[in-house]
Scaffold this motif. Sequence first.
Motif, PDB file in Angstrom:
ATOM      1  N   THR A 167       0.822  -1.197   0.000  1.00  0.00           N
ATOM      2  CA  THR A 167       0.000   0.000   0.000  1.00  0.00           C
ATOM      3  C   THR A 167       0.861   1.254   0.000  1.00  0.00           C
ATOM      4  O   THR A 167       1.793   1.382   0.790  1.00  0.00           O
ATOM      5  N   GLN A 168       0.555   2.178  -0.898  1.00  0.00           N
ATOM      6  CA  GLN A 168       1.290   3.435  -1.001  1.00  0.00           C
ATOM      7  C   GLN A 168       0.694   4.460  -0.033  1.00  0.00           C
ATOM      8  O   GLN A 168      -0.525   4.558   0.108  1.00  0.00           O
ATOM      9  N   VAL A 169       1.569   5.224   0.606  1.00  0.00           N
ATOM     10  CA  VAL A 169       1.154   6.161   1.643  1.00  0.00           C
ATOM     11  C   VAL A 169       1.775   7.526   1.375  1.00  0.00           C
ATOM     12  O   VAL A 169       2.958   7.619   1.048  1.00  0.00           O
ATOM     13  N   THR A 170       0.973   8.595   1.506  1.00  0.00           N
ATOM     14  CA  THR A 170       1.472   9.970   1.419  1.00  0.00           C
ATOM     15  C   THR A 170       0.819  10.792   2.523  1.00  0.00           C
ATOM     16  O   THR A 170      -0.210  10.392   3.083  1.00  0.00           O
ATOM     17  N   ILE A 171       1.409  11.949   2.808  1.00  0.00           N
ATOM     18  CA  ILE A 171       0.802  12.824   3.814  1.00  0.00           C
ATOM     19  C   ILE A 171      -0.361  13.586   3.182  1.00  0.00           C
ATOM     20  O   ILE A 171      -0.425  13.748   1.964  1.00  0.00           O
ATOM     21  N   ILE A 172      -1.261  14.028   4.018  1.00  0.00           N
ATOM     22  CA  ILE A 172      -2.358  14.876   3.575  1.00  0.00           C
ATOM     23  C   ILE A 172      -1.909  16.315   3.810  1.00  0.00           C
ATOM     24  O   ILE A 172      -1.707  16.720   4.968  1.00  0.00           O
ATOM     25  N   PRO A 173      -1.709  17.085   2.735  1.00  0.00           N
ATOM     26  CA  PRO A 173      -1.273  18.476   2.921  1.00  0.00           C
ATOM     27  C   PRO A 173      -2.316  19.277   3.705  1.00  0.00           C
ATOM     28  O   PRO A 173      -3.513  19.146   3.484  1.00  0.00           O
TER      29      PRO A 173
END
Length: 154
Positions: free
Chosen positions: A71-77
Amino acid sequence: MTYPDPDDPAHPARPSVRPFLSSGPQHSAGGYRPPARGAEPPADDQGSTLRPFVITSGRTNGADPEIGMETQVTIIPGAPPVRLSPEMRAIVGLCNEPHSVAEISARLRLHLGVTRILVGDLRAAGQLDVHVLDNETPDPETIMRVIRGLRAIT
């Protein structure tokens, strides 16, 4: 009754009630000596010394079953600031670019299960955006790349 002087070489030392206190680099025959100021811990103690069940508050399964190791994960700006543990802050700091859960686990040297639980917690707290694959079956080319990578390791 008189007790023998512990520094007198004529009297052998009696067994201690707590023999574990007299071993190690900061202990001597005279008793405990605290480590010197500025002394660094041994190299193997510099990482996180918390047990996985402490980091996850005793949980062994994440609340979010959609989160897998790929699963790919990024921050929520613009996510609202919340109080986070050091491990969670490290995950958020790493996710400025998309990273898989397995990659986060490897880079932060956290157990994969712990990382999955923390990523799920951060998703629930509105700090991370989790990109779940729509396709259940992996691409055959991806499987072949994984096999080639594993063969290269051995």
